[in-house]
Design an enzyme around this catalytic site. Structure first.
Site: not given
Ligand code: SAH
Length: 243
Positions: A93
């Site tokens: 992010s």
């Molecule tokens: N927190 C991260 C952002 C990750 S992007 C950061 O520090 O930058 C969002 C993440 O959510 C992705 O890795 C994706 O695989 C995950 N995701 C999507 N659907 C999900 C679900 N149902 N349960 C858990 N994770 C999920």
């Protein structure tokens, strides 16, 4: 998640350039990033109600080495205020968004936090710097495994990671003082609202994939009543149901 004794690279600044300001090649870029995040907080205050993020949140952003969470070769871009790809079609992010969502949670050193969407673990590390315990769920097994190894290597000892479907939350560890969702569901996940303590705060984007999404703060008061408040328009990867 607890690293073996004596292996915490944070213990000896002489061994880890990330902890030695004199040898930190990203020092200037990180300082610039903090200024940009502060400026963007001021610009978006009308939507978020937060003209400045707390000193603790800004200190956590300054302390977590974002270049250790990006793909090899992307280190030089790690302190630019934008999201970056992390593989598996996912992203790390934007730093301003990480700071905003963290600030909106109003964490204390005693907070127990649930994160949905570990990704590379960057937001997890920021939360772990501010809260007592962090529980983080990731639906992509490879990402969950890599994030666990990365956080252990950085000496983050108060975060527990799990591969699973974040729509279910983490019932055994509930209730949580704070819940953060870093992928966008198209509705408010009932299990997550159920796992929010009274009082408690949840920050999540809600909306259709690649369409209009809005960042919400869901606050449960001491009497248990839920209130959902919209803040600003955002763009997150979709939250997908686990298989
Ligand atoms: N927190 C991260 C952002 C990750 S992007 C950061 O520090 O930058 C969002 C993440 O959510 C992705 O890795 C994706 O695989 C995950 N995701 C999507 N659907 C999900 C679900 N149902 N349960 C858990 N994770 C999920």
């Amino acid at each position: 998640m607890t690293p073996p004794p004596g292996q915490d690279p944070g213990q000896d600044p002489g061994q880890d350039p990330d902890r030695d300001p004199g040898r930190d090649p990203y020092r200037a870029a990180r300082a610039r990033l903090l200024d940009e995040v502060a400026a963007e907080a001021a610009e978006t205050a009308a939507w978020t109600g937060r003209p400045a993020f707390s000193d603790a949140v800004m200190a956590a952003l300054a302390a977590v080495p974002r270049h250790r969470f990006v793909l090899p070769g992307d280190e030089a871009a790690a302190y630019v205020n934008r999201p970056l790809p992390i593989g598996h079609g996912q992203t790390i992010s934007q730093p301003y968004i990480v700071a905003l969502m963290t600030d909106l949670l109003d964490l204390t050193p005693r907070s127990r936090v649930l994160e949905v969407g570990t990704g590379c673990g960057y937001q997890t590390a920021v939360l772990a710097a501010l809260a007592g315990e962090v529980y983080s769920v990731e639906v992509v097994a490879d990402l969950a495994r890599d994030a666990a190894a990365r956080l252990a290597g950085l000496g983050v000892g108060n975060a527990r990671l799990r591969h699973g479907d974040g729509f279910a939350g983490w019932p055994e560890a509930a209730p949580f003082d704070a819940i953060i969702v870093t992928a966008a569901p198209d509705h408010f996940p009932p299990a997550l609202e159920d796992q929010l303590a009274a009082p408690g705060r949840m920050v999540l984007p809600v909306g259709r994939a690649y369409d209009r999404q809005v960042l919400y703060v869901v606050a449960r008061d001491g009497a248990g009543h839920l209130r959902r408040a919209a803040t600003l328009p955002v763009a997150f990867v979709p939250m997908v149901p686990g298989r």
